[in-house]
Design an enzyme around this catalytic site. Sequence first.
Site, PDB file in Angstrom:
ATOM      1  CE1 TYR A 142      -3.533  -2.551   0.617  1.00 56.14           C
ATOM      2  CE2 TYR A 142      -4.641  -0.394   1.261  1.00 56.14           C
ATOM      3  CZ  TYR A 142      -4.672  -1.766   1.006  1.00 56.14           C
ATOM      4  OH  TYR A 142      -5.887  -2.228   0.530  1.00 56.14           O
ATOM      5  CE  LYS A 189       1.439 -17.626  -3.384  1.00 55.50           C
ATOM      6  NZ  LYS A 189       0.746 -18.586  -3.218  1.00 55.50           N
ATOM      7  CG  ASP A 222      -2.366 -20.122  -2.225  1.00 59.28           C
ATOM      8  OD1 ASP A 222      -2.139 -20.150  -0.852  1.00 59.28           O
ATOM      9  OD2 ASP A 222      -2.196 -20.798  -3.301  1.00 59.28           O
ATOM     10  CG  ASP A 246      -8.042  -4.575   1.497  1.00 60.83           C
ATOM     11  OD1 ASP A 246      -9.065  -3.812   2.292  1.00 60.83           O
ATOM     12  OD2 ASP A 246      -7.905  -4.298   0.113  1.00 60.83           O
ATOM     13  CG  ASP A 250     -13.885  -6.739   2.050  1.00 60.54           C
ATOM     14  OD1 ASP A 250     -13.291  -5.926   2.973  1.00 60.54           O
ATOM     15  OD2 ASP A 250     -14.414  -6.314   0.774  1.00 60.54           O
TER      16      ASP A 250
END
Length: 352
Positions: A142, A189, A222, A246, A250
């Site tokens: 970000y 990851k 993932d 983020d 959601d």
Amino acid sequence: MKKQIAVLPGDGIGPEIVQEAIKILDAIAVKFGHEFTYSYADMGAIAIDKTGEPLPAATLEASLESDAVLFGAIGDPKYDNDPTAKVRPEQGLLAIRKALGLFANIRPVKTFDALLHQSPLKEERVQGTDFVMYRELTGGIYFGEKTLSEDQNTASDLCKYTRAEIERISHMAFTAARKRRNSVTLIDKANVLESSRLWRRVVTELHKSEYHDVELRFLFVDNAAMQMILAPNQFDVILTSNLFGDIISDEGSVIGGSIGLLPSASVGARHALFEPIHGSFPQGAGKGIANPIAMILSAGMMLTHFDMDDEAKAITTAVDLALAQGVCTPEVFPEGNYSTSDVGDFIAKNIA
Ligand code: IPM
Ligand code: MN
């Protein structure tokens, strides 16, 4: 106790839900003998419309001077599909996070028994889900260097993390786990990204030196996305970087049946900001259909931050009662016909 609160209603349904949260805070102030004073300021599209800037200096100043910031929502569709827009409402939120040093975004995901049938997942999978996400909020992709080539055909965003950035949020996550079910899952990851390998190394070292009594698990993002819908009740504390947090938050937010129910806190060493997880829902603005509960629970998290635990409990108890009695906006109880302010009134009355 006296508290000075900067109130940033923002865009879309922001002002309507913030109004309900203030109603609740006023009820708390009366009941428990506190004095809350509010300074209102603009952030987001509304601030761009008035001043040209998403985070005007006066808003930042009011926020820096406050004991906490209460924030509604940000975003307006007129900016979303215009990649050439020079200023965007979201820049206001990113700028205030950075300026106040709000490095930890805390998002609890809990199912409400009365709403299990609303979940997009099977009830038996969702039952008992109760986790909290610690998302790093002022670093990573970000805020890394951004480039766009002169011919505008090549672009990049740098994902950079330092040991110090990882450590300070990891301390928070481990400490939180000790007060909960004592388990932290780091989502990364690390099979591909160097920055994720740094996260793993730093978190593992910290775990070994200071928090070996806490269970530490690792999941690739993932796989985590899949696990979250297969068995969301396996998680206690989730620790992750800015972008992964983020996305995963959601995903987590709908498990309980409505995104309109989940609050969040963004905290740093000196400042704190409280806001619902959901967005500005522009299509719903001004119609009295916005669910104020996420905003009201965000005000509750602010009270916990002020060490007002009984006061925060009074809010969650009143919210539970509203949901148990079917008092909520139409996306949760379509047959109920309760407006945004009806829900606020019910909760305020029960607190009083
Ligand atoms: C959130 C939002 C923000 C983010 C946007 C509005 C900049 O999606 O708080 O999750 O991406 O962090
Ligand atoms: Mn988001």
